[in-house]
Design a protein around this motif. Structure first.
Motif, PDB file in Angstrom:
ATOM      1  N   ASP A 236      -7.573 -11.633  10.238  1.00  9.29           N
ATOM      2  CA  ASP A 236      -8.845 -12.066   9.684  1.00  9.29           C
ATOM      3  C   ASP A 236      -9.134 -11.223   8.446  1.00  9.29           C
ATOM      4  O   ASP A 236      -8.821 -10.033   8.400  1.00  9.29           O
ATOM      5  CB  ASP A 236      -9.943 -11.856  10.741  1.00  9.29           C
ATOM      6  N   ALA A 237      -9.744 -11.823   7.434  1.00 10.05           N
ATOM      7  CA  ALA A 237     -10.035 -11.112   6.180  1.00 10.05           C
ATOM      8  C   ALA A 237     -10.891  -9.871   6.408  1.00 10.05           C
ATOM      9  O   ALA A 237     -10.778  -8.894   5.656  1.00 10.05           O
ATOM     10  CB  ALA A 237     -10.731 -12.062   5.207  1.00 10.05           C
ATOM     11  N   ASP A 238     -11.718  -9.851   7.439  1.00  7.31           N
ATOM     12  CA  ASP A 238     -12.551  -8.686   7.744  1.00  7.31           C
ATOM     13  C   ASP A 238     -11.729  -7.503   8.253  1.00  7.31           C
ATOM     14  O   ASP A 238     -12.235  -6.383   8.293  1.00  7.31           O
ATOM     15  CB  ASP A 238     -13.605  -9.034   8.797  1.00  7.31           C
ATOM     16  N   ASP A 239     -10.489  -7.746   8.638  1.00  2.00           N
ATOM     17  CA  ASP A 239      -9.620  -6.702   9.154  1.00  2.00           C
ATOM     18  C   ASP A 239      -8.663  -6.160   8.098  1.00  2.00           C
ATOM     19  O   ASP A 239      -7.735  -5.406   8.418  1.00  2.00           O
ATOM     20  CB  ASP A 239      -8.814  -7.218  10.357  1.00  2.00           C
ATOM     21  N   VAL A 240      -8.885  -6.555   6.841  1.00  2.00           N
ATOM     22  CA  VAL A 240      -7.992  -6.166   5.744  1.00  2.00           C
ATOM     23  C   VAL A 240      -8.786  -5.382   4.700  1.00  2.00           C
ATOM     24  O   VAL A 240      -9.838  -5.838   4.255  1.00  2.00           O
ATOM     25  CB  VAL A 240      -7.350  -7.412   5.097  1.00  2.00           C
ATOM     26  N   ILE A 241      -8.267  -4.218   4.328  1.00  2.00           N
ATOM     27  CA  ILE A 241      -8.835  -3.424   3.241  1.00  2.00           C
ATOM     28  C   ILE A 241      -7.972  -3.685   2.016  1.00  2.00           C
ATOM     29  O   ILE A 241      -6.759  -3.399   2.050  1.00  2.00           O
ATOM     30  CB  ILE A 241      -8.808  -1.928   3.558  1.00  2.00           C
ATOM     31  N   VAL A 242      -8.567  -4.204   0.962  1.00  2.00           N
ATOM     32  CA  VAL A 242      -7.837  -4.427  -0.281  1.00  2.00           C
ATOM     33  C   VAL A 242      -8.045  -3.215  -1.167  1.00  2.00           C
ATOM     34  O   VAL A 242      -9.174  -2.892  -1.549  1.00  2.00           O
ATOM     35  CB  VAL A 242      -8.311  -5.713  -0.989  1.00  2.00           C
ATOM     36  N   LEU A 243      -6.959  -2.515  -1.458  1.00  2.00           N
ATOM     37  CA  LEU A 243      -7.024  -1.289  -2.248  1.00  2.00           C
ATOM     38  C   LEU A 243      -7.042  -1.621  -3.729  1.00  2.00           C
ATOM     39  O   LEU A 243      -6.240  -2.412  -4.199  1.00  2.00           O
ATOM     40  CB  LEU A 243      -5.835  -0.401  -1.922  1.00  2.00           C
ATOM     41  N   SER A 244      -7.953  -0.987  -4.442  1.00  2.00           N
ATOM     42  CA  SER A 244      -8.056  -1.252  -5.883  1.00  2.00           C
ATOM     43  C   SER A 244      -7.537  -0.073  -6.683  1.00  2.00           C
ATOM     44  O   SER A 244      -7.267   0.967  -6.204  1.00  2.00           O
ATOM     45  CB  SER A 244      -9.505  -1.522  -6.249  1.00  2.00           C
TER      46      SER A 244
ATOM     47  N   ALA B 157       0.833  -1.203   0.000  1.00  2.00           N
ATOM     48  CA  ALA B 157       0.000   0.000   0.000  1.00  2.00           C
ATOM     49  C   ALA B 157       0.868   1.253   0.000  1.00  2.00           C
ATOM     50  O   ALA B 157       0.576   2.228  -0.700  1.00  2.00           O
ATOM     51  CB  ALA B 157      -0.937  -0.004   1.198  1.00  2.00           C
ATOM     52  N   LEU B 158       1.949   1.226   0.764  1.00  2.00           N
ATOM     53  CA  LEU B 158       2.874   2.366   0.779  1.00  2.00           C
ATOM     54  C   LEU B 158       3.484   2.580  -0.598  1.00  2.00           C
ATOM     55  O   LEU B 158       3.523   3.709  -1.099  1.00  2.00           O
ATOM     56  CB  LEU B 158       3.970   2.142   1.824  1.00  2.00           C
ATOM     57  N   LEU B 159       3.937   1.502  -1.226  1.00  2.00           N
ATOM     58  CA  LEU B 159       4.523   1.619  -2.574  1.00  2.00           C
ATOM     59  C   LEU B 159       3.503   2.152  -3.575  1.00  2.00           C
ATOM     60  O   LEU B 159       3.828   3.009  -4.399  1.00  2.00           O
ATOM     61  CB  LEU B 159       5.066   0.270  -3.034  1.00  2.00           C
ATOM     62  N   ALA B 160       2.282   1.657  -3.511  1.00  2.00           N
ATOM     63  CA  ALA B 160       1.241   2.132  -4.430  1.00  2.00           C
ATOM     64  C   ALA B 160       0.988   3.620  -4.233  1.00  2.00           C
ATOM     65  O   ALA B 160       0.792   4.363  -5.205  1.00  2.00           O
ATOM     66  CB  ALA B 160      -0.047   1.337  -4.223  1.00  2.00           C
ATOM     67  N   HIS B 161       1.029   4.072  -2.995  1.00  2.00           N
ATOM     68  CA  HIS B 161       0.818   5.488  -2.700  1.00  2.00           C
ATOM     69  C   HIS B 161       1.971   6.339  -3.242  1.00  2.00           C
ATOM     70  O   HIS B 161       1.745   7.363  -3.890  1.00  2.00           O
ATOM     71  CB  HIS B 161       0.670   5.685  -1.196  1.00  2.00           C
ATOM     72  N   LEU B 162       3.177   5.909  -2.998  1.00  2.00           N
ATOM     73  CA  LEU B 162       4.345   6.686  -3.426  1.00  2.00           C
ATOM     74  C   LEU B 162       4.531   6.682  -4.941  1.00  2.00           C
ATOM     75  O   LEU B 162       5.038   7.634  -5.514  1.00  2.00           O
ATOM     76  CB  LEU B 162       5.608   6.155  -2.742  1.00  2.00           C
ATOM     77  N   ARG B 163       4.105   5.612  -5.580  1.00  2.00           N
ATOM     78  CA  ARG B 163       4.209   5.511  -7.042  1.00  2.00           C
ATOM     79  C   ARG B 163       2.998   6.122  -7.753  1.00  2.00           C
ATOM     80  O   ARG B 163       2.923   6.101  -8.974  1.00  2.00           O
ATOM     81  CB  ARG B 163       4.338   4.044  -7.441  1.00  2.00           C
ATOM     82  N   LEU B 164       2.045   6.616  -6.973  1.00  3.10           N
ATOM     83  CA  LEU B 164       0.811   7.209  -7.505  1.00  3.10           C
ATOM     84  C   LEU B 164       0.038   6.211  -8.356  1.00  3.10           C
ATOM     85  O   LEU B 164      -0.590   6.568  -9.346  1.00  3.10           O
ATOM     86  CB  LEU B 164       1.119   8.485  -8.314  1.00  3.10           C
ATOM     87  N   GLU B 165       0.077   4.942  -7.950  1.00  4.64           N
ATOM     88  CA  GLU B 165      -0.595   3.878  -8.691  1.00  4.64           C
ATOM     89  C   GLU B 165      -2.055   3.708  -8.279  1.00  4.64           C
ATOM     90  O   GLU B 165      -2.847   3.179  -9.049  1.00  4.64           O
ATOM     91  CB  GLU B 165       0.118   2.543  -8.449  1.00  4.64           C
ATOM     92  N   ARG B 166      -2.395   4.106  -7.071  1.00  2.00           N
ATOM     93  CA  ARG B 166      -3.746   3.891  -6.571  1.00  2.00           C
ATOM     94  C   ARG B 166      -4.252   5.175  -5.918  1.00  2.00           C
ATOM     95  O   ARG B 166      -3.752   5.593  -4.881  1.00  2.00           O
ATOM     96  CB  ARG B 166      -3.797   2.778  -5.524  1.00  2.00           C
ATOM     97  N   VAL B 167      -5.260   5.764  -6.492  1.00  2.00           N
ATOM     98  CA  VAL B 167      -5.896   6.931  -5.890  1.00  2.00           C
ATOM     99  C   VAL B 167      -6.535   6.533  -4.563  1.00  2.00           C
ATOM    100  O   VAL B 167      -6.623   7.334  -3.635  1.00  2.00           O
ATOM    101  CB  VAL B 167      -6.952   7.519  -6.858  1.00  2.00           C
ATOM    102  N   SER B 168      -6.948   5.279  -4.465  1.00  2.00           N
ATOM    103  CA  SER B 168      -7.645   4.812  -3.272  1.00  2.00           C
ATOM    104  C   SER B 168      -6.803   4.958  -2.004  1.00  2.00           C
ATOM    105  O   SER B 168      -7.357   5.129  -0.919  1.00  2.00           O
ATOM    106  CB  SER B 168      -8.089   3.361  -3.445  1.00  2.00           C
ATOM    107  N   VAL B 169      -5.478   4.924  -2.119  1.00  2.00           N
ATOM    108  CA  VAL B 169      -4.639   5.072  -0.927  1.00  2.00           C
ATOM    109  C   VAL B 169      -4.760   6.492  -0.386  1.00  2.00           C
ATOM    110  O   VAL B 169      -4.970   6.709   0.806  1.00  2.00           O
ATOM    111  CB  VAL B 169      -3.158   4.732  -1.215  1.00  2.00           C
ATOM    112  N   GLY B 170      -4.642   7.475  -1.281  1.00  2.00           N
ATOM    113  CA  GLY B 170      -4.789   8.865  -0.861  1.00  2.00           C
ATOM    114  C   GLY B 170      -6.172   9.151  -0.303  1.00  2.00           C
ATOM    115  O   GLY B 170      -6.322   9.893   0.682  1.00  2.00           O
TER     116      GLY B 170
END
Length: 131
Positions: free
Chosen positions: A123-131, A11-24
């Motif tokens: 647990d899977a309920d405790d994980v947010i999968v960023l798209s 998630a950090l890499l996706a944010h820094l690479r501007l790959e996922r708006v969802s992180v911001g």
């Protein structure tokens, strides 16, 4: 300090690479709730060799900006055994293992781009999968 969500290495890499708006967007939502986004120190360390010039600049700016809504979660000697236990159940590296430990410690969600790296650490309920 109240941590609302923890970013793993992916998630950090996706944010820094501007790959996922969802992180911001997630960072903004967490801030609106009055919480901080936790970034494990080991996730930052795992990311460093994967970043280029602009990405390193964004990381430096993110870490230096006091009002970014992000808190670096330190890794200390007392955390070694928790990290060791997490490494046995996660598929990711040490940054992901620390993210799993920190999400449990703070009783919050973990955000990831690669949920398979979290393994059975949460647990899977405790994980947010960023798209």
């Amino acid at each position: 300090m109240s941590i609302g969500v923890v970013l793993d290495t992916s998630a950090l890499l996706a944010h820094l690479r501007l790959e996922r708006v969802s992180v911001g967007e997630l960072i903004g939502e967490v801030g609106e709730n009055g919480d901080l986004v936790g970034v494990p120190a080991l996730a930052i360390a795992d990311s460093l060799h994967k970043l280029g010039g602009e990405e390193l600049f964004r990381l430096q700016r993110m870490l230096a900006w006091d009002d970014s809504g992000i808190a670096v979660l330190p890794f200390g000697g007392a955390d070694v055994m928790s990290l060791y236990a997490a490494m046995g159940v996660v598929g990711g590296g040490q940054g992901t293992a620390q993210a799993v430990v920190e999400a449990g410690r703070h009783g919050c969600l973990l955000a990831t781009v690669q949920p398979e790296d979290v393994g059975s650490g949460l647990d899977a309920d405790d994980v947010i999968v960023l798209s």
